[in-house]
Scaffold this motif. Structure first.
Motif, mmCIF file in Angstrom:
data_model
loop_
_atom_site.group_PDB
_atom_site.id
_atom_site.type_symbol
_atom_site.label_atom_id
_atom_site.label_comp_id
_atom_site.label_asym_id
_atom_site.label_seq_id
_atom_site.Cartn_x
_atom_site.Cartn_y
_atom_site.Cartn_z
ATOM 1 N N GLN A 120 103.223 54.694 3.927
ATOM 2 C CA GLN A 120 101.872 54.149 4.009
ATOM 3 C C GLN A 120 101.585 53.200 2.857
ATOM 4 O O GLN A 120 100.939 52.159 3.040
ATOM 5 N N ASP A 123 103.225 49.953 3.643
ATOM 6 C CA ASP A 123 102.465 49.225 4.660
ATOM 7 C C ASP A 123 101.228 48.559 4.046
ATOM 8 O O ASP A 123 100.878 47.433 4.399
ATOM 9 N N LYS A 228 94.637 49.539 9.822
ATOM 10 C CA LYS A 228 94.686 50.980 9.619
ATOM 11 C C LYS A 228 95.006 51.650 10.949
ATOM 12 O O LYS A 228 94.386 51.338 11.964
ATOM 13 N N GLN A 305 100.899 60.605 13.355
ATOM 14 C CA GLN A 305 100.834 60.581 11.895
ATOM 15 C C GLN A 305 102.230 60.507 11.281
ATOM 16 O O GLN A 305 102.459 59.761 10.324
ATOM 17 N N HIS A 308 103.648 56.807 12.375
ATOM 18 C CA HIS A 308 102.933 55.568 12.043
ATOM 19 C C HIS A 308 101.873 55.733 10.968
ATOM 20 O O HIS A 308 101.322 54.737 10.499
ATOM 21 N N GLY A 309 101.578 56.974 10.567
ATOM 22 C CA GLY A 309 100.393 57.201 9.755
ATOM 23 C C GLY A 309 99.185 57.308 10.677
ATOM 24 O O GLY A 309 99.246 56.935 11.847
#
Length: 460
Positions: A120, A123, A228, A305, A308-309
């Motif tokens: 994350q 990213d 997000k 999650q 990809h988060g």
């Protein structure tokens, strides 16, 4: 590449719970269950079975292959709950090593969490986020890791909580915290002051009021504009229709033209291409499976999650979610579902936006404005929500027919209740900031100065 979990340890914990229950040792059952959460498990079936075990405990039932199956016959993979529980009990000989199993499961969970934090952070850097924001996000994520000493510490002295709260205030002042997810509508953002993580926000309205449009627009704003990752559970509407709405909303292409492409001009085709390009690789994920339970929602969210988060969830809509274990009434079932989604928000430290229907009582009221008590099926929805937004558009007025919509915040635990006006652009499947002026009481009384003449907003 080595797998980041241990099936043996996960099975060991679940098997130990069954054996402790069969030995009629409720204290040991409570000790084991108290050390874990479903988030600690990698396998969706294991996480789901753990949740079923918690439900058995909460209902005062023993935990064995028969009782777990009575609450839920099948696991997310489709395997029989009874068969799975029997196999676990057979393969785990005793409860003797449960602490070692639990510690192993939690350690792998922490490792996955750390790897996820790193991903994350990368990213965020690639998306051009400020370095201070990246560091603050990583620090907060690391702070959320639980102790691994095998001891539960569910309480702190008040001064410790006050110190942590003071640190949050200081971080906000110095710009060291991430902004809460926004709605993308200026007046609504001023009203709501951020969609809060670990909490449930309810968007409610009568059928056709625009509650789905608003919820999708919030998810779309955070995924497309801020990059997000958000996950939408569209239980009623198929994914293809959401895709058309996104093209209309982002590209400004009228929905009726997308339904009948022969009416599209060159400019419309260009706008459609631009909308698709704008959303390219945006982390907005949609699950349009029409059969959802709290367990399947949790399992899908956990998978998203890990891969990809996840920064937020939308559930459209609450009363279409099926209960895992039923209830004496539909109201009781909806209450349990609402509680489960609130627990999910807390576990994953993200906001959950759930849509809800209103009953027709508001239409009989003077002014027709809805109230929190108008929520259909369960008062638990109101109780569990941190924030309730009511989408109100009075189609019996000229303003309503021209898209004027009032968002009433009837409950909020972090801001003063109030309302704001937005413009619904139905042909584009979106809301816009309201830029017009409202008629005065004198104008309404005299029937002069029509809204449509003063502000040519996009109606349906």
């Amino acid at each position: 590449m080595r797998e980041l979990f241990s099936d043996e340890a996960e099975h060991g914990v679940l098997g130990a719970v069954i054996h402790a229950s069969l030995q009629s040792d409720p204290g040991l059952v409570e000790d084991i269950l108290g050390q874990m959460t479903s988030a600690d498990f990698y396998r969706a079936d294991n996480a789901a079975l753990f949740e079923i075990m918690l439900s058995c405990r909460d209902q005062g039932m023993p935990i064995d292959p028969v009782t777990v199956s009575a609450l839920q016959r099948f696991l997310p993979s489709g395997e029989s709950t009874t068969a799975y529980a029997i196999e676990l009990a057979k393969n785990v000989p005793s409860v003797a090593n449960w602490k070692a199993y639990a510690k192993h499961v939690k350690e792998w969970g922490v490792i996955r969490h750390i790897i996820g934090i790193a991903g994350q952070a990368e990213d965020m850097v690639q998306a051009g986020e400020p370095t201070a924001g990246v560091i603050a996000a990583a620090q907060q994520a690391m702070a959320d890791l639980r102790d691994l000493d095998g001891e539960t510490k569910g309480f702190k002295r008040l001064d410790e909580w006050m110190g942590a709260a003071a640190q949050v205030v200081d971080d906000k002042l110095n710009g060291n915290t991430q902004a809460w997810p926004a709605t993308g509508l200026d007046k609504l953002d001023e009203l709501v002051q951020g969609i809060r993580p670990k909490k449930v926000t309810v968007i409610a309205g009568l059928p056709g009021s625009g509650k789905t449009t608003l919820a999708l627009q919030i998810a779309q704003h955070n995924a497309v504009k801020n990059h997000k990752p958000w996950l939408v559970f569209s239980i009623e509407m198929p994914g293809e229709e959401l895709g058309l709405r996104a093209i209309a909303s982002l590209g400004g292409v009228a929905l009726h033209k997308l339904d009948n492409p022969t009416r599209m001009g060159d400019d419309d085709w260009m706008r459609m291409g631009a909308a698709v390009a704008q959303a390219l690789d945006a982390p907005l994920f949609v699950c349009d499976d029409p059969v959802q339970t709290p367990t399947t929602i949790r399992a899908t969210a956990r998978q998203c999650q890990r891969e990809h988060g996840l920064a937020g969830i939308v559930v459209d809509y609450l009363t279409l979610v099926r209960s895992d274990h039923g209830g004496r009434s539909r109201s009781e079932e909806v209450g349990k579902i609402s509680k489960a989604l609130l627990q999910l928000a807390k576990e994953m430290a993200i906001p959950v936006i759930e849509l809800a229907q209103l009953n027709r009582e508001s239409t009989k009221r003077v002014g027709k404005k809805p109230q929190s008590s108008d929520l259909r099926d369960s008062g638990e929805i109101e109780a569990d929500a941190s924030c309730i937004l009511m989408v109100h558009r009075d189609m019996d007025t000229e303003e309503g027919q021209n898209g004027l919509t009032e968002i009433l915040m009837t409950k909020c635990r972090h801001a003063r209740v109030g309302s704001c006006i937005v413009q619904q652009e139905g042909q584009y499947g979106r809301f816009a900031n309201f830029a017009g002026s409202l008629p005065s009481d004198d104008e309404v009384e005299a029937g002069r100065g029509s809204y449509a003449q003063r502000y040519k907003g996009g109606g349906q």
